[in-house]
Motif scaffolding. Structure first.
Motif, PDB file in Angstrom:
ATOM      1  N   ARG A  64       2.102   1.548   2.788  1.00 42.31           N
ATOM      2  CA  ARG A  64       2.376   2.716   1.948  1.00 42.31           C
ATOM      3  C   ARG A  64       2.116   4.012   2.674  1.00 42.31           C
ATOM      4  NH1 ARG A  64       2.222   0.606  -3.402  1.00 42.31           N
ATOM      5  NH2 ARG A  64       2.144   2.646  -4.363  1.00 42.31           N
ATOM      6  N   SER A 108       2.306   3.207  -7.986  1.00 48.00           N
ATOM      7  CA  SER A 108       0.995   3.030  -8.579  1.00 48.00           C
ATOM      8  C   SER A 108       0.682   4.237  -9.455  1.00 48.00           C
ATOM      9  CB  SER A 108      -0.068   2.815  -7.507  1.00 48.00           C
ATOM     10  OG  SER A 108      -0.169   3.948  -6.714  1.00 48.00           O
TER      11      SER A 108
ATOM     12  N   THR B  74      -7.999   4.564   2.357  1.00 48.92           N
ATOM     13  CA  THR B  74      -6.952   4.978   1.424  1.00 48.92           C
ATOM     14  C   THR B  74      -7.347   6.170   0.571  1.00 48.92           C
ATOM     15  OG1 THR B  74      -7.816   3.557  -0.310  1.00 48.92           O
ATOM     16  CG2 THR B  74      -6.222   2.585   1.194  1.00 48.92           C
ATOM     17  N   LEU B 132      -4.837  -1.405  -0.589  1.00 48.01           N
ATOM     18  CA  LEU B 132      -4.407  -0.400  -1.562  1.00 48.01           C
ATOM     19  C   LEU B 132      -5.536   0.475  -2.065  1.00 48.01           C
ATOM     20  CD1 LEU B 132      -1.848  -2.446  -3.684  1.00 48.01           C
ATOM     21  CD2 LEU B 132      -1.461  -0.911  -1.768  1.00 48.01           C
TER      22      LEU B 132
END
Lengths: 342, 342
Positions: A64, A108, B74, B132
């Motif tokens: 991502r 998300s 992240t 994530l």
DNA sequence: CTGCAGAATTAAAACGTTATAAATCCTTCA
DNA sequence: TGAAGGATTTATAACGTTTTAATTCTGCAG
């Protein structure tokens, strides 16, 4: 002897596969692999199949951060969460609808607190300026909502829960609160109630006008006395609402019908009846909008209209996906109709 | 005549400033600027000040995607949202506590739906595998929760709402449900109640054991009859719980005291009393744990113990920050004590 | 002066992706 | 046989950041 990441990946070891891994494995270049995964028609069909198979086999998932850095798209949708007020269960249902729609789309959902004391625009500005999301959802929309104005100026995708009075079209999802108010009034009138009242949300919200209009015009049509409870709104402390409703019961002509926009108000009204010795169903009736099954277990039973916030969340998320995919805003709106009072 | 981005940025036009912009503006290199912003001691103090001033002036904000790509971190915290069951207002309060603690830390909160039908581990695996998030929060912790096991194996930062029975320490926040149950039983016993009952959550949850132990041992100590309502759990459909409680009232020796772990159960119990002609305060008393102010407006009034879920969310978020900053897990836990029954 | 240590700075590579521009391969047709 | 030209593929740069391994600068001892 151990190797560096390319070979290690080739051997299927722990390393997360990247495009480079797939390129090694398939013998194509990184560029071709990237295009193949995007189903680019310039890549031979057979190549696309080979690459897709390899990706599947290795469990490749695009990174991502890299994609976001390169494309500028965040793959994030933000929800503004009002921290102060809450219909019972509102947030849970709404959020569930949103997240369950977005699962598997690659997007998300991030939740951004929207503190009532602060500048309402600050979180929106932060999101725009720092490119923190590709789309925005929010509730409690005002007739001339500054968030809507700002987002439309920036041409940033969003869906509001509730309409505005701007002339330019924008995507929204709403519940037909005017129809709800009419139905509630008609229901009370049909039960023979002649003096009804209602606590409204703050005047700034668009749906307040819809509620008021539905309430007032239906009451006029039925020829019954009606009143907006003065001095309090749905957002007032419940103690204040309770005080107002209790005071009204001690007046010369206490109301015999209540239209309640939220569950809390309905409970307050019930408590006011109980506390002043009035009996629901005899001295007065209550009709409430509800968003949870809580009233199934509240005694006495009152009549309600269900607003499905999970479906609302789903609709908003779907609509936002549509908007981000380029659908024209004037086609993107949805007005949920109330079920009959029951 | 227009210039390319570096100069445009230099002129203060719309472009979002990057390290390169700051480098141009201050005359230092990108590397130095980066280090200066990180307050690296190898950079001269004066340089750090210059760079900081320029960053401030231009409103520089580091790009999340680039930083994430480079560092692998992240800057995201994920919350597993149980989509099915819900204490009233649980999600709203909890989420508010979390997001309000994280605002300004650079972390954003993403919500991941956790569908009860699905594999409970799937969302956790996805988060781990696809990198994530940097940390995870979840609720409804089980005694031997597979999520905890997996996360501990992966050495991934998390805080659970509720304890486990694993021997290795991990961060958790919990409410002292045993103490709550004891206090509730003692309260009922003091009111002269001799036949009390309770609906428990599912056996898999750790807090169910705490509740059971507190309930049973306090009732034994008080020498009163006590029963866990059989055949239903807190997660059963409310209609099933209602049926069980109503049936019990029709039995030969109906309960005269109810310990309710959630608001919904308390409402169901109240409804069961009302529906069978029993009067709260006379035929039976209810003590409930509550997470919202709803009972202020429920009549009859029942006695409650407040569990502050906003504070719980705050504590969990703070603890996760601590864990991610490297605090040892055995120091990271917090047991909220119940207030007296009131 | 010279040399050298330490302080301060910087060039360059890398993270994984996409997109531009160029290169290669094949087929077909004169 | 030889180009033309379309079909495929690829090298490379770029997104904005951090970090490794230099490089430059400064002051000071010999």
């Amino acid at each position: 002897m151990t190797h560096d990441s390319p070979l290690a990946a080739l051997h299927g070891q722990g390393e997360r596969p990247t495009l480079r891994t797939l390129a090694h494995v398939t013998g194509f270049s990184v560029a071709t692999v990237s295009r193949a995964l995007a189903d680019d028609p310039r890549i031979a069909v057979k190549t696309r199949a080979t690459v897709a198979a390899a990706a599947e086999r290795l469990g490749y998932i695009p990174d991502r951060a890299a994609r976001r850095l390169r494309t500028g798209r965040t793959q994030v949708i933000s929800l503004l969460l009002n921290t102060e007020h809450e219909f019972l269960g509102f947030t849970h249902e709404f959020l569930t609808g949103i997240t369950e729609t977005l699962v598997g789309t690659g997007y998300s959902v991030t939740v951004v607190p929207d503190q009532p004391g602060d500048d309402r625009l600050a979180p929106v500005r932060t999101i725009l300026r720092n490119n923190l999301a590709d789309g925005l959802l929010f509730t409690r929309t005002e007739a001339f909502d500054p968030r809507v104005r700002l987002l439309m100026e920036a041409d940033f995708p969003f869906v509001s829960h509730g309409r505005t009075e701007f002339s330019a079209p924008h995507p929204w999802v709403d519940f037909d609160n005017e129809a709800f108010a009419r139905a509630a009034v008609a229901h009370l009138a049909a039960k023979g109630r002649r003096r009804i009242c209602m606590v409204l949300p703050g005047d700034q919200f668009t749906f307040t006008q819809h509620l008021r209009y539905g309430f007032v015009s239906a009451a006029r049509a039925a020829g019954i006395y009606h009143e907006i409870v003065p001095g309090v709104t749905l957002d007032s402390p419940t103690a204040a609402i309770a005080a107002a409703l209790t005071a009204a019961r001690h007046g010369p002509n206490p109301p015999d019908g209540y239209v309640c926009v939220g569950e809390v108000t309905a409970l307050v009204a019930l408590a006011a009846l109980a506390d002043t010795g009035a009996v629901h169903g005899i001295d007065a009736d209550i009709v409430a909008k509800r968003a949870s099954p809580i009233f199934d277990n509240i005694r006495p039973r009152i009549d309600t209209v269900f607003e499905d916030l999970r479906a609302t969340g789903r609709a908003m998320a779907e609509m936002l996906l549509g908007r981000m995919a380029g659908a024209p805003p004037e086609t993107l709106n949805r007005l949920f109709q109330p079920d009959p009072v029951a």
